[in-house]
Enzyme design. Structure first.
Site, PDB file in Angstrom:
ATOM      1  N   GLU A 185       0.825  -1.209   0.000  1.00 53.97           N
ATOM      2  CA  GLU A 185       0.000   0.000   0.000  1.00 53.97           C
ATOM      3  C   GLU A 185       0.867   1.271   0.000  1.00 53.97           C
ATOM      4  O   GLU A 185       0.635   2.204   0.750  1.00 53.97           O
ATOM      5  CB  GLU A 185      -0.948  -0.004   1.200  1.00 53.97           C
ATOM      6  CG  GLU A 185      -1.937  -1.151   1.172  1.00 53.97           C
ATOM      7  CD  GLU A 185      -2.909  -1.150   2.336  1.00 53.97           C
ATOM      8  OE1 GLU A 185      -4.085  -1.526   2.139  1.00 53.97           O
ATOM      9  OE2 GLU A 185      -2.491  -0.773   3.449  1.00 53.97           O
ATOM     10  N   GLU A 263      -7.015  -7.617  -0.449  1.00 54.14           N
ATOM     11  CA  GLU A 263      -7.415  -7.518   0.959  1.00 54.14           C
ATOM     12  C   GLU A 263      -8.916  -7.241   1.006  1.00 54.14           C
ATOM     13  O   GLU A 263      -9.339  -6.079   0.983  1.00 54.14           O
ATOM     14  CB  GLU A 263      -6.664  -6.408   1.699  1.00 54.14           C
ATOM     15  CG  GLU A 263      -5.226  -6.708   2.027  1.00 54.14           C
ATOM     16  CD  GLU A 263      -4.613  -5.660   2.946  1.00 54.14           C
ATOM     17  OE1 GLU A 263      -5.369  -4.837   3.529  1.00 54.14           O
ATOM     18  OE2 GLU A 263      -3.375  -5.644   3.085  1.00 54.14           O
TER      19      GLU A 263
END
Length: 573
Positions: A185, A263
């Site tokens: 991320e 995710e």
């Protein structure tokens, strides 16, 4: 007649080697951009995966948790590798016991699960400092997650140890690792350093070769800075997010290839002082079904959360400092105790509509044992054990030093000084610039005065005679683990002020709490009596029998709270 030519052994081996090599070549995991899908060994493939972190589960339970995941219908497990868990000091590596990454990969093989590996170097994971070692901060001006030469040198050194270990476990080499994430991320980080991401991609390629699929993961706002040409772009989002909009954003960066949610949030993390987070079963199952109907590959984060043992929890900064609890249950389909939940059975039912579920029942919940109620006995104030907790004695400094400056990565430190003048009236005591990181227990001559807490409580009012002993116990409640992961130094970052006086001449005690616990029984034999009046941080203990074969259990401290009690319960209990 010409003599017969002798049969050359290499000529016999050559066809056999050719056959073996051709079989090895059939093992592949690739992106089929022409048909928007993955191919596993040339066959269309979609993974339905779940996250489980080996560092949050005792090693003896790895096989149980992985087997339950496989029996739930998953065909892959996704997990991080926390750098700080394996390199506690520069150049010192630990892959033993619960840190045996190769043993975990082997357990995943036995469970018939493929592996999606996320080695960082930064992992977030609600883990202390996002997996980066605290010793990096011994260089106070280091710029984490950038092309800062100091940071890159440490990363290169670490990956030259880690990546060769996993190389034999790559899928095309006969192992079970089908893909590897680069960073984590990164688009949520303020730096947006493309050179850094290129450096990492080059390092992975140099050490792992060109055949392994490398990918990135970002939320929708992070795709611009988190993606990189040559790495497959994936996204992450939860059941309440706009699936259509977010997958459209992925298509902007990957016009062809499979849709991937790396995710998909089955629950959420918990913060100290907040209620337990949950995600409803209908919402989680509906969105999973929607994604599978699109042909997407999905990883459920978390499928089993586990526990933040020791001092490994991370923290967030959302307007104020939010430390994460010891429990990492996450409202996941497999509970913190390792038990199947109604959410698991609902998800299993959805998965069964898209791929075959292994035959056989799920294992039942693990056996539990009830030990209580138990009576805790007060064994002594922390100050009573100070020289056992810090046998080398204190560090002397004019100004207070941070945890990092004295090489104390986590846990507790005690700062001590003496009043240079009598303070008759209650006088303001505070630390400038929000300089308490993270929680300070203040005592004068051994008497508890109150708590200062980062972003929460900024001042106390003290009195004391000249020469009075001022003790400040500092608790590191976990370094920032997400997003703006700036250098999160711990301890007293500024010298405290009493009235108009800047306090100096400090004795600093780095505390070894785990050592005290290890030798607790021997210490109790040496003590003739127990103290009666607690004040300030205090140790309590009890004993109990374990009957028969035992079972799982947990400690429930009814009426004890982190915010108001004098004992920092998440560490002592």
């Amino acid at each position: 007649m010409a003599p017969k030519k002798r049969l050359c052994l290499p000529s016999l081996l050559l066809p056999l080697l050719t056959l073996l090599l051709s079989q090895a070549d059939t093992r592949s995991f690739v992106v089929d951009r022409g048909h928007d899908r993955f191919l596993l060994d040339g066959v269309p493939f979609r993974y339905i995966s779940g996250s489980l972190h080996y560092f949050r589960v005792p090693r003896v339970l790895w096989a149980d948790r992985l087997f339950k995941m496989r029996m739930s219908g998953l065909n892959a497990v996704q997990f991080y590798v926390p750098w700080n868990y394996h390199e506690p000091e520069p150049g010192v590596y630990n892959f033993n016991g619960s840190r045996d990454l190769i043993a975990f990969l082997n357990e995943a093989t036995i469970a018939n699960l493929l592996v999606i590996l996320r080695p960082g170097p930064y992992i977030c994971a609600e883990w202390d400092m996002g997996g980066l070692p605290a010793w990096l901060l011994r260089k106070p001006n280091i710029h984490l997650r950038t092309s800062d030469p100091d940071f890159l040198a440490a990363v290169d050194s670490w990956f030259k140890v880690l990546l060769p270990k996993i190389y034999p476990w790559l899928y095309h080499n006969g192992g079970n690792i089908i893909s590897i994430q680069v960073e984590n991320e990164y688009g949520s980080y303020r730096a947006c350093d493309v050179s850094y991401m290129r450096h990492l991609a080059g390092l992975f390629r140099a050490l792992l070769g060109d055949r392994i699929l490398l990918f990135t993961t970002d939320g929708p706002e992070g795709l611009k800075c988190g993606s990189l040409e040559g790495l497959y772009t994936t996204v992450d989002f939860g059941p309440a997010d706009n699936m259509t909009k977010i997958f459209a954003l992925q298509r902007k960066y990957e016009p062809h290839g499979p849709l991937v949610n790396s995710e998909y949030y089955t629950g959420w993390l918990d913060y100290w002082g907040h209620k337990h987070s949950t995600r409803s079963i209908p919402a989680v199952t509906k969105r999973l079904k929607d994604m599978l109907e699109l042909g997407a590959s999905v990883n459920m984060y978390m499928f089993h959360g586990g526990t933040n043992f020791g001092y490994w929890n991370g923290a967030d900064e959302k307007g104020h400092f939010l430390p994460i609890t010891t429990s990492y249950d996450y409202d996941a389909p497999i509970s913190e105790a390792g038990d199947p939940t109604p959410k698991l059975f609902a998800l299993r039912n959805v998965i069964s509509q898209f791929q075959e579920i292994p035959l056989g029942p799920l294992p039942p919940p693990s056996p539990k044992m009830m030990l209580g109620p138990l009576t805790l006995h007060m064994d002594g104030k922390l100050l009573d054990f100070l020289y056992f907790l810090c046998p080398q004695g204190p560090i002397r400094s004019i100004l207070p030093m941070t945890f990092e400056a004295v090489k104390q990565d986590r846990g507790f430190m005690l700062y001590r000084t003496y009043l240079t003048q009598t303070v008759f009236e209650p006088t303001q005591f505070w630390v400038p610039n929000n300089g308490v990181h993270d929680r300070a227990y203040v005592m004068v001559d051994g008497v508890f005065q109150g708590v200062l807490e980062r972003n929460m409580k900024q001042k106390l009012f003290l009195t004391g005679k000249v020469g009075a002993k001022l003790d400040i116990l500092l608790e590191n409640m976990g370094r920032l683990s997400f997003g703006s992961n700036h250098s999160d130094f711990k301890g007293l970052l500024e010298p405290p002020i009493l009235g108009q006086t800047v306090l100096t001449q400090w004795l600093i005690f780095p505390l070894k709490v785990d050592k005290l616990v290890k030798w607790w029984f021997l210490l109790q034999m040496q003590r003739s009596s127990r103290p009666q009046t607690p004040s300030g941080p205090t140790f309590y203990s009890t004993t109990f029998p374990i009957l028969d074969s035992g079972g799982d259990t947990f400690l429930f401290l009814h009426g004890w709270t982190k915010l108001t009690h004098k004992v920092p319960l998440n560490q002592w209990s």
